[in-house]
Design a protein around this motif. Sequence first.
Motif, PDB file in Angstrom:
ATOM      1  N   GLY A 141       0.793  -1.225   0.000  1.00 31.35           N
ATOM      2  CA  GLY A 141       0.000   0.000   0.000  1.00 31.35           C
ATOM      3  C   GLY A 141       0.820   1.268   0.000  1.00 31.35           C
ATOM      4  O   GLY A 141       0.308   2.344   0.328  1.00 31.35           O
ATOM      5  N   TYR A 142       2.096   1.194  -0.402  1.00 33.79           N
ATOM      6  CA  TYR A 142       2.947   2.382  -0.412  1.00 33.79           C
ATOM      7  C   TYR A 142       2.507   3.329  -1.523  1.00 33.79           C
ATOM      8  O   TYR A 142       2.159   2.916  -2.624  1.00 33.79           O
ATOM      9  CB  TYR A 142       4.410   2.005  -0.638  1.00 33.79           C
ATOM     10  CG  TYR A 142       5.019   1.130   0.434  1.00 33.79           C
ATOM     11  CD1 TYR A 142       4.546   1.132   1.744  1.00 33.79           C
ATOM     12  CD2 TYR A 142       6.095   0.289   0.131  1.00 33.79           C
ATOM     13  CE1 TYR A 142       5.108   0.311   2.716  1.00 33.79           C
ATOM     14  CE2 TYR A 142       6.675  -0.521   1.099  1.00 33.79           C
ATOM     15  CZ  TYR A 142       6.174  -0.516   2.381  1.00 33.79           C
ATOM     16  OH  TYR A 142       6.742  -1.314   3.334  1.00 33.79           O
ATOM     17  N   ARG A 143       2.590   4.619  -1.207  1.00 36.23           N
ATOM     18  CA  ARG A 143       2.189   5.676  -2.123  1.00 36.23           C
ATOM     19  C   ARG A 143       3.443   6.403  -2.630  1.00 36.23           C
ATOM     20  O   ARG A 143       4.351   6.696  -1.851  1.00 36.23           O
ATOM     21  CB  ARG A 143       1.251   6.656  -1.417  1.00 36.23           C
ATOM     22  CG  ARG A 143      -0.031   5.992  -0.925  1.00 36.23           C
ATOM     23  CD  ARG A 143      -0.741   6.834   0.143  1.00 36.23           C
ATOM     24  NE  ARG A 143      -1.136   8.142  -0.332  1.00 36.23           N
ATOM     25  CZ  ARG A 143      -2.284   8.399  -0.925  1.00 36.23           C
ATOM     26  NH1 ARG A 143      -3.158   7.415  -1.136  1.00 36.23           N
ATOM     27  NH2 ARG A 143      -2.590   9.625  -1.309  1.00 36.23           N
ATOM     28  N   HIS A 144       3.465   6.710  -3.941  1.00 35.41           N
ATOM     29  CA  HIS A 144       4.672   7.244  -4.570  1.00 35.41           C
ATOM     30  C   HIS A 144       4.414   8.603  -5.217  1.00 35.41           C
ATOM     31  O   HIS A 144       3.351   8.836  -5.800  1.00 35.41           O
ATOM     32  CB  HIS A 144       5.179   6.286  -5.649  1.00 35.41           C
ATOM     33  CG  HIS A 144       5.547   4.940  -5.128  1.00 35.41           C
ATOM     34  ND1 HIS A 144       6.849   4.539  -4.938  1.00 35.41           N
ATOM     35  CD2 HIS A 144       4.774   3.883  -4.741  1.00 35.41           C
ATOM     36  CE1 HIS A 144       6.869   3.298  -4.463  1.00 35.41           C
ATOM     37  NE2 HIS A 144       5.611   2.887  -4.343  1.00 35.41           N
ATOM     38  N   PHE A 145       5.442   9.458  -5.134  1.00 34.66           N
ATOM     39  CA  PHE A 145       5.428  10.746  -5.825  1.00 34.66           C
ATOM     40  C   PHE A 145       6.735  10.848  -6.606  1.00 34.66           C
ATOM     41  O   PHE A 145       7.811  10.546  -6.079  1.00 34.66           O
ATOM     42  CB  PHE A 145       5.330  11.904  -4.826  1.00 34.66           C
ATOM     43  CG  PHE A 145       5.002  13.237  -5.442  1.00 34.66           C
ATOM     44  CD1 PHE A 145       3.728  13.764  -5.333  1.00 34.66           C
ATOM     45  CD2 PHE A 145       5.970  13.966  -6.136  1.00 34.66           C
ATOM     46  CE1 PHE A 145       3.415  15.002  -5.905  1.00 34.66           C
ATOM     47  CE2 PHE A 145       5.670  15.184  -6.717  1.00 34.66           C
ATOM     48  CZ  PHE A 145       4.389  15.715  -6.593  1.00 34.66           C
ATOM     49  N   TYR A 146       6.651  11.294  -7.884  1.00 35.10           N
ATOM     50  CA  TYR A 146       7.835  11.425  -8.725  1.00 35.10           C
ATOM     51  C   TYR A 146       8.145  12.903  -8.951  1.00 35.10           C
ATOM     52  O   TYR A 146       7.335  13.626  -9.544  1.00 35.10           O
ATOM     53  CB  TYR A 146       7.631  10.738 -10.079  1.00 35.10           C
ATOM     54  CG  TYR A 146       7.254   9.279  -9.978  1.00 35.10           C
ATOM     55  CD1 TYR A 146       7.822   8.440  -9.021  1.00 35.10           C
ATOM     56  CD2 TYR A 146       6.310   8.720 -10.839  1.00 35.10           C
ATOM     57  CE1 TYR A 146       7.480   7.111  -8.922  1.00 35.10           C
ATOM     58  CE2 TYR A 146       5.963   7.388 -10.758  1.00 35.10           C
ATOM     59  CZ  TYR A 146       6.558   6.586  -9.783  1.00 35.10           C
ATOM     60  OH  TYR A 146       6.208   5.264  -9.689  1.00 35.10           O
ATOM     61  N   TYR A 147       9.315  13.324  -8.487  1.00 35.28           N
ATOM     62  CA  TYR A 147       9.740  14.718  -8.628  1.00 35.28           C
ATOM     63  C   TYR A 147      10.995  14.766  -9.487  1.00 35.28           C
ATOM     64  O   TYR A 147      12.037  14.221  -9.106  1.00 35.28           O
ATOM     65  CB  TYR A 147      10.038  15.331  -7.246  1.00 35.28           C
ATOM     66  CG  TYR A 147      10.476  16.787  -7.283  1.00 35.28           C
ATOM     67  CD1 TYR A 147       9.542  17.800  -7.120  1.00 35.28           C
ATOM     68  CD2 TYR A 147      11.803  17.131  -7.493  1.00 35.28           C
ATOM     69  CE1 TYR A 147       9.928  19.132  -7.156  1.00 35.28           C
ATOM     70  CE2 TYR A 147      12.199  18.459  -7.540  1.00 35.28           C
ATOM     71  CZ  TYR A 147      11.252  19.452  -7.366  1.00 35.28           C
ATOM     72  OH  TYR A 147      11.643  20.778  -7.413  1.00 35.28           O
ATOM     73  N   GLY A 148      10.908  15.392 -10.666  1.00 41.93           N
ATOM     74  CA  GLY A 148      12.090  15.543 -11.495  1.00 41.93           C
ATOM     75  C   GLY A 148      11.893  15.043 -12.907  1.00 41.93           C
ATOM     76  O   GLY A 148      10.780  14.727 -13.335  1.00 41.93           O
TER      77      GLY A 148
END
Length: 264
Positions: free
Chosen positions: A110-117
């Motif tokens: 259930g991990y939540r991910h954000f992509y920056y870059g």
Amino acid sequence: MAGDEISADPPRAEILGVGVSAVDMDAAVAEVEGWISSGRRSYVCVTSVHGVMECQSSPLLRAIHRGAGLVVPDGKPLVWMARMLGFKKTRQVFGPDLMRRLTELSPARGYRHFYYGGAPGVAEELSDKLRRSFPGLQVVGTYCPPFRPLTPEEDAAVIRQINAARPDIVWVGLSTPKQEKWMHDHAPLLDAPALVGVGAAFDFLSGRKRQAPLWMQRSALQWLFRLATEPRRLWRRYLWIVPGFLWRAGLQLASHRVALRVPR
């Protein structure tokens, strides 16, 4: 314990003044998962010879590495150095592989991910590809910063955007040393437990760029593959990095061997 070591958990091998975590992939993944489960906030420097050499002329970058929760050995030369300094269980933790492994675990966890870059559109392509590859993956946001520095107002808006998305892991796809400085500056401001600087992993995992063949990865020749595919951008970097590292590493290992022979 054998080898030079900085007080940390997991232990670190000090390579040219940079503490590199003496870990393998399983240990690195377990450490990040521990941050998520405990709510501890920290960041991971995925460090190669390039990162270590940048630290030679930047006390700030050395301090940023020292403050990281993990400094994983992205390249084979750092693994070899750590082993020669006494940290025999060290294994390569290649940035794209670390990202892939944690992504693979995420739907069940259930991990939540954000992509920056990344370049314009890359973070979105990465999100689409990984969600297709790993059904159930939760990507809760992407942001591609402009090449210029953000204004204070823009940066504050990005912080609000990331915190509102409530990610467990913020993947930072900038270049060294930019991504390390960004993680150091933003870790206290973000609620996400883990910030991981993975550089070119955005391009590799989205399919924008090819990775080196496996035999080149195993032979520590990834730098040569990247140089061959991007010569105009990278030739100056590797012109000073490769000989500079070999010279400094040789001096450190010679000093280490002499120290081992001196009676105590």
